[in-house]
Enzyme design. Structure first.
Site, PDB file in Angstrom:
ATOM      1  N   SER A 155       4.084 -44.940  25.387  1.00 37.75           N
ATOM      2  CA  SER A 155       4.320 -45.807  24.229  1.00 37.75           C
ATOM      3  C   SER A 155       4.496 -47.246  24.686  1.00 37.75           C
ATOM      4  CB  SER A 155       5.590 -45.357  23.488  1.00 37.75           C
ATOM      5  OG  SER A 155       5.378 -44.085  22.922  1.00 37.75           O
TER       6      SER A 155
ATOM      7  N   TRP B  56      -3.165 -38.474  31.588  1.00 36.29           N
ATOM      8  CA  TRP B  56      -3.547 -37.986  30.260  1.00 36.29           C
ATOM      9  C   TRP B  56      -4.881 -38.578  29.795  1.00 36.29           C
ATOM     10  CZ3 TRP B  56      -1.070 -33.807  29.344  1.00 36.29           C
ATOM     11  CH2 TRP B  56       0.226 -33.666  29.841  1.00 36.29           C
ATOM     12  N   ILE B  57      -5.827 -38.578  30.711  1.00 36.34           N
ATOM     13  CA  ILE B  57      -7.120 -39.193  30.439  1.00 36.34           C
ATOM     14  C   ILE B  57      -8.114 -38.116  29.990  1.00 36.34           C
ATOM     15  CG2 ILE B  57      -9.014 -40.567  31.432  1.00 36.34           C
ATOM     16  CD1 ILE B  57      -6.186 -41.967  31.141  1.00 36.34           C
TER      17      ILE B  57
ATOM     18  N   ASP C 262      -7.480 -49.435  17.873  1.00 41.66           N
ATOM     19  CA  ASP C 262      -7.925 -49.533  16.472  1.00 41.66           C
ATOM     20  C   ASP C 262      -9.110 -48.593  16.217  1.00 41.66           C
ATOM     21  OD1 ASP C 262      -6.100 -51.465  15.759  1.00 41.66           O
ATOM     22  OD2 ASP C 262      -7.504 -53.147  15.887  1.00 41.66           O
TER      23      ASP C 262
ATOM     24  N   GLY D 166      -9.990 -45.872  18.396  1.00 39.16           N
ATOM     25  CA  GLY D 166      -9.612 -44.494  18.719  1.00 39.16           C
ATOM     26  C   GLY D 166      -8.780 -43.870  17.600  1.00 39.16           C
TER      27      GLY D 166
ATOM     28  N   ARG E  86      -6.699 -10.633   1.634  1.00 44.54           N
ATOM     29  CA  ARG E  86      -5.448  -9.916   1.929  1.00 44.54           C
ATOM     30  C   ARG E  86      -4.718  -9.621   0.616  1.00 44.54           C
ATOM     31  NH1 ARG E  86      -2.753  -7.296   6.181  1.00 44.54           N
ATOM     32  NH2 ARG E  86      -0.522  -7.408   5.770  1.00 44.54           N
TER      33      ARG E  86
ATOM     34  N   GLY F 244       0.516 -14.861   8.017  1.00 43.75           N
ATOM     35  CA  GLY F 244       1.569 -13.941   8.449  1.00 43.75           C
ATOM     36  C   GLY F 244       1.440 -13.629   9.931  1.00 43.75           C
TER      37      GLY F 244
ATOM     38  N   GLU G  59      -2.556 -41.474  21.187  1.00 44.97           N
ATOM     39  CA  GLU G  59      -3.002 -42.659  20.428  1.00 44.97           C
ATOM     40  C   GLU G  59      -1.894 -43.233  19.536  1.00 44.97           C
ATOM     41  OE1 GLU G  59      -6.691 -43.638  19.921  1.00 44.97           O
ATOM     42  OE2 GLU G  59      -7.629 -41.955  20.971  1.00 44.97           O
TER      43      GLU G  59
ATOM     44  N   THR H 180       2.462 -42.395  19.241  1.00 42.03           N
ATOM     45  CA  THR H 180       3.246 -41.269  18.735  1.00 42.03           C
ATOM     46  C   THR H 180       3.609 -41.496  17.259  1.00 42.03           C
ATOM     47  OG1 THR H 180       5.310 -42.336  19.333  1.00 42.03           O
ATOM     48  CG2 THR H 180       4.339 -40.890  20.995  1.00 42.03           C
TER      49      THR H 180
END
Ligand code: CAA
Length: 419
Positions: free
Chosen positions: A153, A177-178, A262, A264, A290, A361, A385, A387
């Site tokens: 962040s 985190w790429i 902007d 992404g 169901r 369920g 992108e 939080t």
């Protein structure tokens, strides 16, 4: 067809839509692209997906197929070998591909949104000519590197440095985190310039090649969701990058990163609507089949309440991202609206997926049905992108007048392109 003349309404603080006209009707081209993306998603992505997700298996095949179908250059001008479709069409492709699987949309977000569109916004003619045609046709895959182990962040806290040395810069550091870390051919990387006052860091953005000596990557295993997609770390060890690979100038790097977001965030917001639609696809079918007490559970009002809430999320979400797409088409600054769309839509998608598990369920708790995957995948988008908390604060700050969107020096090309 709906026309809203917002010019008749009193202006709201910080908004840029005053006095302009919005048209929410999808064009025939938008509809055609939706159908093509829907078919691609159902025919090329869904088959075998459960196994790929279980085994956390990904490769370049899906990217190559997406490139061949034109999806990697949806909103890239035809003069750069793209489809030349408007930005709403890109959102629609993201929506329909995420309806099939989040991993496909993540690839689009990273390649089209964070990488190619940022190049369209910031690149010189020479840079656009050098990279865009191969990106638009999928010959090369692009990704984005901003986040670091200790800078998420707080993006400005990044530690990767670029040190000027003659006609080039030497990069050292690490990104985490790429998405597409192991498959992308080139990365838009945000660095801190080594020279200057450490108390007032200046940033620079570069397009770097994975084949350059000093580059390496490593996948991250054991993710909660997006398991059929590739995520990892990338490393720069004395990696020498020519100065003509810099987007913008020295000191523009943070702005390049924010404008990438902007684009992404727009694709993430649109994709979130696709997850909600996928939840509805699964739940309407299941709730009709169901039975409980001699009638389909779809006749039970508490199940209907959950279905209605998903429909609400889909409809509001679509309007929010269509608006951002329209603002991109017409060249309006849209950081505030994009943050809103990403914030609202990702929360709605997770809520829809949670409800979809409930509707199913016990069957919602195993991967015999797809809704448990939607639940895991939609959780991620609340984090990446920006939080949920970052967007909450941004929205409050805009409303309080603590934050505002000034006109930009470098803007995305308006649509129609090449007009
Ligand atoms: N376009 C162009 N310029 C922009 C801009 C934009 N969208 N937004 C801001 N800027 C400019 C500002 O005008 C300002 O310029 P001046 O100094 O000339 O006035 C400068 O950039 C700094 O802007 P802010 O003052 O708004 O910066 P801030 O420090 O207040 O930003 C923040 C704080 C909004 C929280 C920002 O740090 C942020 O968005 N953090 C979240 C980062 C994030 O989303 N990371 C996700 C990583 S990508 C990812 O997850 C992808 C993946 O692979 C899955």
């Amino acid at each position: 067809m709906t026309f809203l003349t917002v010019g008749l309404l009193p202006p709201e603080r910080g908004r840029v839509t005053y006095g302009t006209r919005m048209d929410f009707a999808p064009t025939p081209e938008n509809e055609q692209i939706r159908e093509a993306a829907y078919k691609f998603g159902q025919n090329e992505i869904v088959p075998g997906l459960r196994d790929r997700d279980r085994e956390a298996k990904s490769d370049r095949t899906m990217l190559e197929q997406m490139g061949a179908a034109g999806f990697l250059g949806v909103s890239v001008p035809e003069s750069y070998s793209g489809l030349g479709a408007d930005y709403v069409s890109l959102g629609i492709v993201c929506e329909e591909l995420e309806r099939a699987d989040t991993s496909a949309r993540v690839a689009l977000s990273v390649h089209n949104g964070l990488h190619s569109m940022t190049l369209m916004q910031w690149g010189t003619e020479e840079q656009k000519g050098r990279w865009l045609p191969d990106l638009a046709t999928g010959k090369r895959i692009g990704a984005f590197g901003l986040t670091e182990p200790n800078a998420g962040s707080d993006a400005a806290n990044l530690k990767t440095t670029a040190k000027k040395d003659g006609d080039s810069y030497v990069l050292n550091g690490q990104k985490a985190w790429i998405s597409l870390s192991d498959y992308a051919d080139q990365f838009l990387v945000i660095t801190k310039l080594a020279e200057g006052d450490p108390a007032k860091p200046r940033f620079a953005a570069f397009i770097v090649d994975r084949t350059t000596p000093g580059f390496s990557s490593r996948p991250i295993h054991g993710k909660l969701g997006v398991r059929a997609g590739n995520t990892g770390e990338i490393f720069f060890d004395n990696m020498r990058v020519e100065a003509d690979r810099m987007l913008g100038g020295e000191g523009d790097g943070f702005k390049v990163a924010m404008s990438a977001l902007d684009h992404g965030r727009y694709t993430v917001a649109a994709g979130a609507v696709g997850i909600i639609t996928a939840c509805l696809d699964a739940c309407t079918k299941y709730a009709n089949e169901r039975t409980v007490g001699g009638e389909p559970i779809g006749r039970k009002q508490l199940v209907q309440q959950m279905i209605a809430s998903m429909v609400q999320g889909r409809e509001i979400g679509r309007l929010l991202y269509y608006k951002v797409g329209w603002m991109k088409n017409t060249g309006q600054r849209h950081t505030r609206e994009c943050s809103m769309a990403k914030w609202v839509n990702c929360a709605a998608a997770f809520d829809a997926a949670n409800k979809a598990v409930e509707v199913h369920g016990a069957y919602g708790f195993c991967d015999e049905f797809p809704v448990e995957r939607y639940f895991r995948n939609s959780r991620g988008a609340i984090i990446y992108e920006g939080t949920h908390e970052i967007h909450t604060v941004m929205q409050a700050e805009y409303e309080m007048g603590y934050r505002s969107d000034k006109p930009l020096k470098h803007t995305l090309p308006t649509w129609p392109f090449d007009a």
